[in-house]
Design an enzyme around this catalytic site. Structure first.
Site, mmCIF file in Angstrom:
data_model
loop_
_atom_site.group_PDB
_atom_site.id
_atom_site.type_symbol
_atom_site.label_atom_id
_atom_site.label_comp_id
_atom_site.label_asym_id
_atom_site.label_seq_id
_atom_site.Cartn_x
_atom_site.Cartn_y
_atom_site.Cartn_z
ATOM 1 N N ARG A 41 6.030 -11.484 -1.876
ATOM 2 C CA ARG A 41 5.333 -11.399 -0.584
ATOM 3 C C ARG A 41 5.416 -12.701 0.198
ATOM 4 N NH1 ARG A 41 1.234 -7.140 -0.278
ATOM 5 N NH2 ARG A 41 2.268 -5.438 -1.351
ATOM 6 N N ARG A 83 1.156 -11.858 5.848
ATOM 7 C CA ARG A 83 0.075 -12.213 6.777
ATOM 8 C C ARG A 83 -0.463 -13.624 6.643
ATOM 9 N NH1 ARG A 83 -3.478 -7.407 4.979
ATOM 10 N NH2 ARG A 83 -2.390 -8.085 3.115
ATOM 11 N N ARG A 95 3.154 -8.978 13.995
ATOM 12 C CA ARG A 95 2.311 -7.817 13.676
ATOM 13 C C ARG A 95 1.315 -7.485 14.791
ATOM 14 N NH1 ARG A 95 0.846 -4.504 12.034
ATOM 15 N NH2 ARG A 95 -0.414 -4.428 10.151
ATOM 16 N N ASP A 104 8.859 -2.114 2.422
ATOM 17 C CA ASP A 104 7.747 -1.772 1.540
ATOM 18 C C ASP A 104 8.210 -0.717 0.548
ATOM 19 O OD1 ASP A 104 4.663 -2.387 1.507
ATOM 20 O OD2 ASP A 104 4.924 -0.325 0.841
ATOM 21 N N TYR A 121 0.862 6.045 -5.840
ATOM 22 C CA TYR A 121 0.423 6.056 -4.437
ATOM 23 C C TYR A 121 0.469 7.463 -3.840
ATOM 24 C CZ TYR A 121 0.099 1.030 -4.332
ATOM 25 O OH TYR A 121 -0.290 -0.255 -4.582
HETATM 26 O O1 CP3 Z 1 7.805 -9.896 -0.767
HETATM 27 C C1 CP3 Z 1 8.121 -9.832 0.461
HETATM 28 O O2 CP3 Z 1 7.955 -10.771 1.256
HETATM 29 C C2 CP3 Z 1 8.806 -8.582 0.950
HETATM 30 C C3 CP3 Z 1 7.973 -7.585 1.470
HETATM 31 C C4 CP3 Z 1 7.133 -6.656 0.613
HETATM 32 C C5 CP3 Z 1 6.002 -6.017 1.171
HETATM 33 N N1 CP3 Z 1 5.564 -5.089 0.269
HETATM 34 C C6 CP3 Z 1 5.438 -6.284 2.485
HETATM 35 C C7 CP3 Z 1 4.041 -5.938 2.765
HETATM 36 C C8 CP3 Z 1 7.323 -6.170 -0.670
HETATM 37 C C9 CP3 Z 1 8.339 -6.583 -1.722
HETATM 38 C C10 CP3 Z 1 6.329 -5.175 -0.873
HETATM 39 C C11 CP3 Z 1 6.230 -4.390 -2.107
HETATM 40 C C12 CP3 Z 1 5.041 -3.571 -2.345
HETATM 41 N N2 CP3 Z 1 4.346 -2.796 -1.442
HETATM 42 C C13 CP3 Z 1 4.457 -3.387 -3.615
HETATM 43 C C14 CP3 Z 1 4.957 -3.989 -4.902
HETATM 44 C C15 CP3 Z 1 4.528 -5.396 -5.030
HETATM 45 C C16 CP3 Z 1 3.085 -5.553 -5.391
HETATM 46 O O3 CP3 Z 1 2.356 -6.111 -4.570
HETATM 47 O O4 CP3 Z 1 2.702 -5.104 -6.485
HETATM 48 C C17 CP3 Z 1 3.344 -2.536 -3.455
HETATM 49 C C18 CP3 Z 1 2.394 -2.086 -4.543
HETATM 50 C C19 CP3 Z 1 3.303 -2.156 -2.080
HETATM 51 C C20 CP3 Z 1 2.349 -1.237 -1.432
HETATM 52 C C21 CP3 Z 1 1.537 -1.962 -0.436
HETATM 53 N N3 CP3 Z 1 2.011 -2.434 0.777
HETATM 54 C C22 CP3 Z 1 0.181 -2.308 -0.537
HETATM 55 C C23 CP3 Z 1 -0.725 -1.980 -1.718
HETATM 56 C C24 CP3 Z 1 -0.155 -2.984 0.629
HETATM 57 C C25 CP3 Z 1 -1.505 -3.470 1.042
HETATM 58 C C26 CP3 Z 1 -1.784 -4.769 0.436
HETATM 59 C C27 CP3 Z 1 -2.389 -5.691 1.415
HETATM 60 O O5 CP3 Z 1 -2.350 -6.881 1.073
HETATM 61 O O6 CP3 Z 1 -2.892 -5.263 2.461
HETATM 62 C C28 CP3 Z 1 1.010 -3.091 1.423
HETATM 63 C C29 CP3 Z 1 1.105 -3.762 2.713
HETATM 64 C C30 CP3 Z 1 2.103 -4.823 2.891
HETATM 65 N N4 CP3 Z 1 3.363 -4.805 2.365
HETATM 66 C C31 CP3 Z 1 1.926 -5.999 3.675
HETATM 67 C C32 CP3 Z 1 3.139 -6.699 3.605
HETATM 68 C C33 CP3 Z 1 3.485 -7.991 4.293
HETATM 69 C C34 CP3 Z 1 0.679 -6.358 4.475
HETATM 70 C C35 CP3 Z 1 0.434 -5.341 5.532
HETATM 71 C C36 CP3 Z 1 0.332 -5.828 6.947
HETATM 72 O O7 CP3 Z 1 1.106 -6.656 7.429
HETATM 73 O O8 CP3 Z 1 -0.552 -5.292 7.599
#
Ligand code: CP3
Length: 366
Positions: free
Chosen positions: A35, A39, A48, A84, A162
């Site tokens: 990640r 944010r 965003r 994602d 999910y």
């Molecule tokens: O790592 C990176 O920089 C690449 C981008 C990336 C995102 N999601 C961007 C993201 C990657 C590799 C993911 C993978 C992902 N997504 C996983 C596996 C990794 C992990 O965390 O276990 C999972 C479970 C998801 C599903 C997901 N997406 C969740 C549970 C959430 C919410 C979490 C939160 O912090 O709000 C997301 C949202 C998400 N994915 C964001 C980002 C930058 C934040 C959302 C936003 O910008 O509003």
């Protein structure tokens, strides 16, 4: 055949992470951060403010821009394509939104076995997820060979989690209920997901991804019995099938990383499951992990993300301790899970720099 020559990509200047993944000598430890685009970066929040989360994912120019943001700020050794794991359920026909303060939310989660019939299970990956491939190809060009680009996917169980829960869950009680009460439908769903994931990962390599990471983020909650019955066989099969398809298509293989969070019980088996790198969460002691895993596998991880709340000086000490346990070879430094939104970006930079500084010093002493 190298994909680079097909697309005419710029020559790679820093191949440290590829060498570490393949078990070749590295002059210092390569580092990236799960990640790393997100944010906690003001420049990401600016993007965003104008576009929804999935608009960013679906627009190659925007996905490329946010992928490059952390690369411009920090001395990272890899980029990871901004996307994602939930783009696969979307490709299967489900509606998912990223709700502020709540996270991913499905409008109609899978409730009963018959709901599987509604899925577009013969998905044409090129058509439905071509925007990710386009983002990868564009980003490879814009990276100008600075560092390799990582592609990724969720693993079948984590995606099923999910799709059935409809969002996050601490207990996984709805999705685990499926495993216990609808085993046949669960296997059917997991197999649909496996097939899409294989095509999706191969497509990412064809588009220019130089490493692949498979995220089994909800492995731990399964416990050993369910993990070995439902998750592990598909994790293994995905590595085998992706590598086989690349060979059949006369394409160079790329290193593959498996991150099965909290799956302590499975790290030995994961280390012989066809992946080049096993990524560890912070609850596993690296020195113990080294003893358990196969000696031909590289390790990745595993600093507690919360350690980045400490001062820069303390971060440096945490990193030094971690490197001493992992050693500097066959190793890719990372956090044990993703960055949190309230992190100070400077502390992410301090983490990256400390990995380079300490590992260079350690290598001098070797
Ligand atoms: O790592 C990176 O920089 C690449 C981008 C990336 C995102 N999601 C961007 C993201 C990657 C590799 C993911 C993978 C992902 N997504 C996983 C596996 C990794 C992990 O965390 O276990 C999972 C479970 C998801 C599903 C997901 N997406 C969740 C549970 C959430 C919410 C979490 C939160 O912090 O709000 C997301 C949202 C998400 N994915 C964001 C980002 C930058 C934040 C959302 C936003 O910008 O509003």
């Amino acid at each position: 055949m190298s994909i680079g020559s097909v697309h005419n990509f710029p020559a790679l200047k820093n191949d440290l992470i590829l060498r570490a993944a393949r078990g070749e000598t590295t002059e210092h430890v390569p580092v990236w951060v799960m990640r790393q685009a997100g944010r906690y970066l003001p420049e990401f929040k600016e993007v965003r403010a104008k576009y929804s989360f999935f608009e960013v994912c679906q627009t190659p120019a925007l996905a490329c821009e946010v992928t490059l943001q952390p690369i411009k700020r920090f001395d990272l050794d890899a980029a990871i394509i901004f996307s994602d794991i939930l783009v696969i359920p979307q490709a299967l026909g489900m509606t998912v939104e990223m709700v502020p303060e709540k996270g991913p939310t499905f409008d109609e989660p899978l409730r009963k076995a018959e709901d599987l019939d509604k899925l577009n299970s013969k998905v044409d990956v090129e058509r439905e997820l071509g925007y990710v491939f386009d983002a990868i190809t564009l980003t490879r060009h814009k990276l100008e060979g600075k560092v390799p680009l990582i592609g990724f996917s969720g693993a079948p169980w984590t995606l099923m989690f999910y799709m059935v829960e409809g969002g996050g869950s601490n207990t996984a009680s709805k999705s685990k209920k499926w495993l216990y009460t609808f085993p046949e439908a669960s296997v059917k769903l997991l197999n649909i997901l496996e097939n899409v994931i294989v095509d999706y990962l191969v497509g990412q390599v064809k588009a220019g991804a130089q490493l692949l990471q498979l995220f089994e983020s909800h492995a731990g909650i399964l416990g050993p019995n369910l993990f070995f019955r439902y998750a592990m066989p598909r994790i293994e099969s995905i590595a085998k099938r992706v590598k086989q398809k690349l060979t059949e298509q006369k394409l160079d293989p790329v290193p593959m990383i498996i991150f099965a969070k909290d799956a302590h019980f499975g790290i030995k088996e994961l280390s012989t499951s066809g992946y080049d790198v096993v990524s560890l969460d912070w609850t596993i002691d690296p020195a113990k992990a080294r003893i358990i895993v196969d000696s031909k596998v590289s390790l990745q991880g595993n600093l507690d993300p919360c350690a980045l709340y400490s001062s820069k000086e303390e971060i440096s000490i945490h990193v030094k301790n971690m490197l001493e346990k992992f050693g500097t070879q066959r190793y890719i430094a990372n956090l044990g899970h993703g960055v949190y939104p309230d992190f100070n970006p400077e502390h992410v930079g301090a983490f990256v720099d400390a990995v380079h500084e300490h590992s260079k010093l350690m290598n001098k002493k070797l």
